[in-house]
Design a protein around this motif. Structure first.
Motif, PDB file in Angstrom:
ATOM      1  N   GLY A  64       0.850  -1.430  -0.107  1.00  8.18           N
ATOM      2  CA  GLY A  64       0.175   0.204   0.019  1.00  8.18           C
ATOM      3  C   GLY A  64       0.805   1.172   0.113  1.00  8.18           C
ATOM      4  N   PHE A  65       2.035   1.159  -0.279  1.00  6.84           N
ATOM      5  CA  PHE A  65       2.959   2.337  -0.299  1.00  6.84           C
ATOM      6  C   PHE A  65       2.929   3.179  -1.609  1.00  6.84           C
ATOM      7  CE2 PHE A  65       4.609   0.239   3.322  1.00  6.84           C
ATOM      8  CZ  PHE A  65       5.046   1.319   4.348  1.00  6.84           C
ATOM      9  N   ILE A  66       2.565   2.440  -2.630  1.00  4.53           N
ATOM     10  CA  ILE A  66       2.640   3.143  -4.072  1.00  4.53           C
ATOM     11  C   ILE A  66       1.266   2.597  -4.775  1.00  4.53           C
ATOM     12  CG2 ILE A  66       5.108   3.343  -3.981  1.00  4.53           C
ATOM     13  CD1 ILE A  66       5.429   1.186  -6.193  1.00  4.53           C
ATOM     14  N   GLU A  67       1.238   3.381  -5.720  1.00  8.99           N
ATOM     15  CA  GLU A  67       0.034   2.854  -6.771  1.00  8.99           C
ATOM     16  C   GLU A  67       0.773   2.993  -8.223  1.00  8.99           C
ATOM     17  OE1 GLU A  67      -3.019   5.877  -5.829  1.00  8.99           O
ATOM     18  OE2 GLU A  67      -3.911   4.617  -4.200  1.00  8.99           O
ATOM     19  N   GLY A  73       2.751   5.541 -14.805  1.00 10.39           N
ATOM     20  CA  GLY A  73       3.760   5.109 -13.801  1.00 10.39           C
ATOM     21  C   GLY A  73       3.332   4.850 -12.452  1.00 10.39           C
ATOM     22  N   SER A  74       4.514   4.951 -11.623  1.00  9.14           N
ATOM     23  CA  SER A  74       4.121   4.739 -10.143  1.00  9.14           C
ATOM     24  C   SER A  74       4.353   5.869  -9.342  1.00  9.14           C
ATOM     25  CB  SER A  74       5.187   3.614  -9.740  1.00  9.14           C
ATOM     26  OG  SER A  74       5.035   2.316 -10.629  1.00  9.14           O
ATOM     27  N   TYR A  75       3.201   6.111  -8.412  1.00  7.52           N
ATOM     28  CA  TYR A  75       3.138   7.101  -7.614  1.00  7.52           C
ATOM     29  C   TYR A  75       3.009   6.610  -5.987  1.00  7.52           C
ATOM     30  CZ  TYR A  75       1.666   9.224 -11.826  1.00  7.52           C
ATOM     31  OH  TYR A  75       1.654   9.890 -13.333  1.00  7.52           O
ATOM     32  N   VAL A  76       3.424   7.682  -5.104  1.00  4.65           N
ATOM     33  CA  VAL A  76       3.271   7.399  -3.693  1.00  4.65           C
ATOM     34  C   VAL A  76       2.046   7.502  -3.515  1.00  4.65           C
ATOM     35  CG1 VAL A  76       3.716   8.430  -1.346  1.00  4.65           C
ATOM     36  CG2 VAL A  76       5.602   8.341  -3.409  1.00  4.65           C
ATOM     37  N   ALA A  77       1.312   6.195  -2.647  1.00  4.60           N
ATOM     38  CA  ALA A  77      -0.075   6.301  -2.393  1.00  4.60           C
ATOM     39  C   ALA A  77      -0.334   7.185  -1.093  1.00  4.60           C
ATOM     40  CB  ALA A  77      -0.505   4.900  -2.181  1.00  4.60           C
ATOM     41  N   GLY A  78      -1.694   7.506  -1.034  1.00  2.00           N
ATOM     42  CA  GLY A  78      -1.960   8.192   0.230  1.00  2.00           C
ATOM     43  C   GLY A  78      -1.714   7.303   1.316  1.00  2.00           C
ATOM     44  N   GLN A  79      -1.452   7.958   2.385  1.00  5.22           N
ATOM     45  CA  GLN A  79      -0.718   7.048   3.551  1.00  5.22           C
ATOM     46  C   GLN A  79      -1.589   7.867   4.886  1.00  5.22           C
ATOM     47  OE1 GLN A  79       1.157   4.430   3.241  1.00  5.22           O
ATOM     48  NE2 GLN A  79       1.179   4.762   1.052  1.00  5.22           N
ATOM     49  N   ASN A  80      -1.955   6.708   5.694  1.00  3.15           N
ATOM     50  CA  ASN A  80      -2.224   7.110   7.254  1.00  3.15           C
ATOM     51  C   ASN A  80      -0.816   7.274   7.769  1.00  3.15           C
ATOM     52  OD1 ASN A  80      -2.919   7.484   9.827  1.00  3.15           O
ATOM     53  ND2 ASN A  80      -5.070   6.629   9.460  1.00  3.15           N
ATOM     54  N   LYS A  81      -0.225   8.560   8.059  1.00  2.00           N
ATOM     55  CA  LYS A  81       1.080   8.333   8.587  1.00  2.00           C
ATOM     56  C   LYS A  81       1.032   7.769   9.967  1.00  2.00           C
ATOM     57  CE  LYS A  81       3.079  11.043   5.243  1.00  2.00           C
ATOM     58  NZ  LYS A  81       4.033  10.338   4.368  1.00  2.00           N
ATOM     59  N   GLU A  82       0.180   7.976  10.682  1.00  2.00           N
ATOM     60  CA  GLU A  82       0.035   7.328  12.162  1.00  2.00           C
ATOM     61  C   GLU A  82      -0.159   5.927  12.065  1.00  2.00           C
ATOM     62  OE1 GLU A  82       0.681   7.620  16.005  1.00  2.00           O
ATOM     63  OE2 GLU A  82       0.742   9.141  14.838  1.00  2.00           O
TER      64      GLU A  82
END
Length: 124
Positions: A64-67, A73-82
């Protein structure tokens, strides 16, 4: 994006890449929506196989870190930082539990482990 791979490491190259990209995401060096280098481009830059780079990206996507968007291409996925931080803390706790178990088997006390940890924390 600077990634360093070591052929002398016991860790597979795809894991080295994956771990470093995860670290950049967790530290905020890579943000949601940032475009990652293409699989071929990264492989060329690191002078490694495209298959190795693809495996690293596949692992990152699975976790779940990238899409990856076909043709874009590959992008950084939206993350719940906590939530991501909690996952990392859990991994650290598990590794420390292993260290404590091994230390007890060797008869080491808390102070000896604390001293080793201080030294390692300064060196790494």
């Amino acid at each position: 994006m600077k990634i360093i791979v070591s052929n002398s490491s016991n860790e597979p190259i795809y894991e080295q890449i994956s771990k470093q990209i995860k670290g950049m995401i967790l530290k905020g060096e890579l943000n949601e929506g940032d475009l990652l280098p293409s699989i071929r481009g990264l492989a060329k830059d690191l002078q490694i196989s495209v298959i190795t780079t693809k495996r690293a990206y596949d692992e990152l996507e699975k976790e779940g870190f990238i899409e990856t968007m076909q043709g874009k291409g590959s992008y950084v996925a939206g993350q719940n930082k906590e939530l991501m931080r909690e996952k990392k803390l859990k991994i650290i706790e598990e590794k420390l539990a292993e260290v404590v178990e091994e230390s007890k088997l060797l008869g080491l006390n808390y102070e000896e482990i604390e001293e080793m940890l201080k030294i390692l924390f300064q060196e790494v």
